[in-house]
Structures are given as C-alpha cells and as structure tokens.
Design a protein around this motif. Structure first.
Motif, mmCIF file in Angstrom:
data_model
loop_
_atom_site.group_PDB
_atom_site.id
_atom_site.type_symbol
_atom_site.label_atom_id
_atom_site.label_comp_id
_atom_site.label_asym_id
_atom_site.label_seq_id
_atom_site.Cartn_x
_atom_site.Cartn_y
_atom_site.Cartn_z
ATOM 1 N N PRO A 20 0.790 -1.237 0.000
ATOM 2 C CA PRO A 20 0.000 0.000 0.000
ATOM 3 C C PRO A 20 0.818 1.283 0.000
ATOM 4 O O PRO A 20 0.289 2.337 -0.270
ATOM 5 C CB PRO A 20 -0.834 -0.112 1.274
ATOM 6 N N GLU A 21 2.109 1.245 0.282
ATOM 7 C CA GLU A 21 2.924 2.470 0.344
ATOM 8 C C GLU A 21 3.513 2.858 -1.013
ATOM 9 O O GLU A 21 4.586 3.439 -1.072
ATOM 10 C CB GLU A 21 4.059 2.312 1.361
ATOM 11 N N SER A 22 2.900 2.535 -2.111
ATOM 12 C CA SER A 22 3.315 2.882 -3.468
ATOM 13 C C SER A 22 4.646 2.272 -3.869
ATOM 14 O O SER A 22 5.304 2.737 -4.777
ATOM 15 C CB SER A 22 3.322 4.405 -3.690
ATOM 16 N N SER A 23 5.066 1.231 -3.189
ATOM 17 C CA SER A 23 6.207 0.439 -3.616
ATOM 18 C C SER A 23 5.663 -0.910 -4.036
ATOM 19 O O SER A 23 4.668 -1.386 -3.506
ATOM 20 C CB SER A 23 7.197 0.217 -2.466
ATOM 21 N N SER A 24 6.314 -1.517 -4.977
ATOM 22 C CA SER A 24 5.938 -2.884 -5.304
ATOM 23 C C SER A 24 7.144 -3.770 -5.055
ATOM 24 O O SER A 24 8.292 -3.342 -5.199
ATOM 25 C CB SER A 24 5.454 -3.001 -6.747
ATOM 26 N N TYR A 25 6.872 -4.966 -4.635
ATOM 27 C CA TYR A 25 7.920 -5.948 -4.387
ATOM 28 C C TYR A 25 7.732 -7.087 -5.362
ATOM 29 O O TYR A 25 6.616 -7.580 -5.550
ATOM 30 C CB TYR A 25 7.851 -6.447 -2.946
ATOM 31 N N THR A 26 8.797 -7.475 -5.991
ATOM 32 C CA THR A 26 8.759 -8.541 -6.967
ATOM 33 C C THR A 26 9.644 -9.675 -6.478
ATOM 34 O O THR A 26 10.803 -9.450 -6.151
ATOM 35 C CB THR A 26 9.279 -8.054 -8.333
ATOM 36 N N ALA A 27 9.087 -10.870 -6.425
ATOM 37 C CA ALA A 27 9.860 -12.067 -6.103
ATOM 38 C C ALA A 27 10.151 -12.770 -7.422
ATOM 39 O O ALA A 27 9.230 -13.155 -8.147
ATOM 40 C CB ALA A 27 9.073 -12.976 -5.170
ATOM 41 N N VAL A 28 11.417 -12.888 -7.763
ATOM 42 C CA VAL A 28 11.812 -13.490 -9.036
ATOM 43 C C VAL A 28 12.508 -14.818 -8.763
ATOM 44 O O VAL A 28 13.599 -14.839 -8.194
ATOM 45 C CB VAL A 28 12.779 -12.560 -9.810
ATOM 46 N N PRO A 29 11.870 -15.936 -9.117
ATOM 47 C CA PRO A 29 12.566 -17.213 -8.973
ATOM 48 C C PRO A 29 13.789 -17.230 -9.888
ATOM 49 O O PRO A 29 13.668 -17.056 -11.100
ATOM 50 C CB PRO A 29 11.526 -18.242 -9.409
ATOM 51 N N LEU A 30 14.969 -17.392 -9.293
ATOM 52 C CA LEU A 30 16.217 -17.365 -10.049
ATOM 53 C C LEU A 30 16.589 -18.756 -10.545
ATOM 54 O O LEU A 30 17.010 -18.927 -11.684
ATOM 55 C CB LEU A 30 17.341 -16.822 -9.164
ATOM 56 N N GLU A 31 16.477 -19.712 -9.670
ATOM 57 C CA GLU A 31 16.743 -21.108 -10.007
ATOM 58 C C GLU A 31 15.655 -21.940 -9.358
ATOM 59 O O GLU A 31 15.369 -21.778 -8.179
ATOM 60 C CB GLU A 31 18.101 -21.565 -9.468
ATOM 61 N N VAL A 32 15.033 -22.813 -10.135
ATOM 62 C CA VAL A 32 13.995 -23.681 -9.602
ATOM 63 C C VAL A 32 14.296 -25.092 -10.064
ATOM 64 O O VAL A 32 14.497 -25.335 -11.245
ATOM 65 C CB VAL A 32 12.582 -23.270 -10.082
ATOM 66 N N PHE A 33 14.346 -26.008 -9.120
ATOM 67 C CA PHE A 33 14.585 -27.409 -9.410
ATOM 68 C C PHE A 33 13.386 -28.174 -8.894
ATOM 69 O O PHE A 33 12.929 -27.915 -7.783
ATOM 70 C CB PHE A 33 15.861 -27.877 -8.708
ATOM 71 N N LYS A 34 12.850 -29.070 -9.694
ATOM 72 C CA LYS A 34 11.715 -29.858 -9.210
ATOM 73 C C LYS A 34 12.068 -31.332 -9.267
ATOM 74 O O LYS A 34 12.804 -31.784 -10.135
ATOM 75 C CB LYS A 34 10.444 -29.568 -9.994
ATOM 76 N N GLN A 35 11.539 -32.063 -8.281
ATOM 77 C CA GLN A 35 11.772 -33.500 -8.204
ATOM 78 C C GLN A 35 10.459 -34.183 -7.862
ATOM 79 O O GLN A 35 9.763 -33.789 -6.924
ATOM 80 C CB GLN A 35 12.813 -33.808 -7.133
ATOM 81 N N VAL A 36 10.127 -35.205 -8.640
ATOM 82 C CA VAL A 36 8.903 -35.951 -8.401
ATOM 83 C C VAL A 36 9.154 -36.953 -7.277
ATOM 84 O O VAL A 36 10.107 -37.720 -7.315
ATOM 85 C CB VAL A 36 8.439 -36.694 -9.673
ATOM 86 N N VAL A 37 8.312 -36.903 -6.271
ATOM 87 C CA VAL A 37 8.297 -37.880 -5.184
ATOM 88 C C VAL A 37 6.828 -38.272 -5.043
ATOM 89 O O VAL A 37 6.126 -38.269 -6.036
ATOM 90 C CB VAL A 37 8.892 -37.280 -3.875
ATOM 91 N N ALA A 38 6.351 -38.582 -3.867
ATOM 92 C CA ALA A 38 4.906 -38.780 -3.679
ATOM 93 C C ALA A 38 4.314 -37.376 -3.578
ATOM 94 O O ALA A 38 3.882 -36.927 -2.530
ATOM 95 C CB ALA A 38 4.630 -39.590 -2.433
ATOM 96 N N GLY A 39 4.350 -36.670 -4.681
ATOM 97 C CA GLY A 39 4.031 -35.254 -4.767
ATOM 98 C C GLY A 39 5.162 -34.603 -5.555
ATOM 99 O O GLY A 39 5.749 -35.221 -6.436
#
Length: 117
Positions: A20-39
């Motif tokens: 609300p204070e006229s700033s915006s925050y951006t979260a940028v995923p830089l590196e994402v690794f995914k692994q299949v498990v039970a989920g």
C-alpha cells in the motif's frame, strides 16, 4: 534440462505483490529445481526486488533459498528455509540465466538454418 538426482529445472517467472505504500515488491525465482516424489519437491533460489513509484527502477533487497513440497492433493508447505542470498549473488545468477537464454536462442537459430538447407 535434467538435474543430477532425476528432477528437472524450470524456467523462472515473476510474481508481483503490491504494497500500500506505493512500492511494489517482486519475487523473481532465479533457479527452480523440481523433483517428483509422492508429490513434488521444488527447491528454489528467489531474488526480492523493490520498485518505488518515484524511482521506477527495480532495486535488489536480497534473496533467499527455500524448499517447498506439493502433496498429491495440491497443497503446498515449506519444507526448509535456506540461507539468505546477497544481492551480488542474485545479480550473478540473473546474468547467468540471461546468458543461458541467449545461447539457447542461438542454438535454435542454428537448428532452423540447418533445417532450411
């Protein structure tokens, strides 16, 4: 791209959250690794940037590492909070990702040229 433990790397995308204070925050995923498990397990390094309405320029305020689990019902939970990441490391990773994208573009152009011959 295949990882060492059978998972695969994802492209990064931006998630924007307004404050609300006229700033915006951006979260940028830089590196994402995914692994299949039970989920699915997602291991991420995320850069956090602030943009003020006056500056109109993104300013790195740091980053963090996190591991998130998504169960078979689609529910997410944080498995582990990792260490903080310095802005210097965030910028290094972003530069590496940028250069990687450029080399992938050149490879696809080379493949298209070969196909046209």
């Amino acid at each position: 791209e295949q990882g060492n433990d059978g998972g695969s790397y994802l492209s990064y995308a931006s998630i924007v959250k307004q404050n609300p204070e006229s700033s915006s925050y951006t979260a940028v995923p830089l590196e994402v690794f995914k692994q299949v498990v039970a989920g699915m397990i997602y291991k991420m390094k995320i850069g956090i940037f602030e943009t003020t309405s006056e500056a109109k320029k993104k300013k790195c305020i740091g980053g963090l590492a996190v591991a998130v689990f998504r169960d078979l019902k689609g529910e997410f939970s944080v498995m582990k909070w990792g260490s903080e990441i310095s802005c210097e490391e965030v910028e290094t990773i972003m530069l590496k990702n940028s250069n990687k994208g450029e080399s992938e573009d050149e490879e696809s152009e080379d493949e298209e040229a070969e196909d046209n011959e």
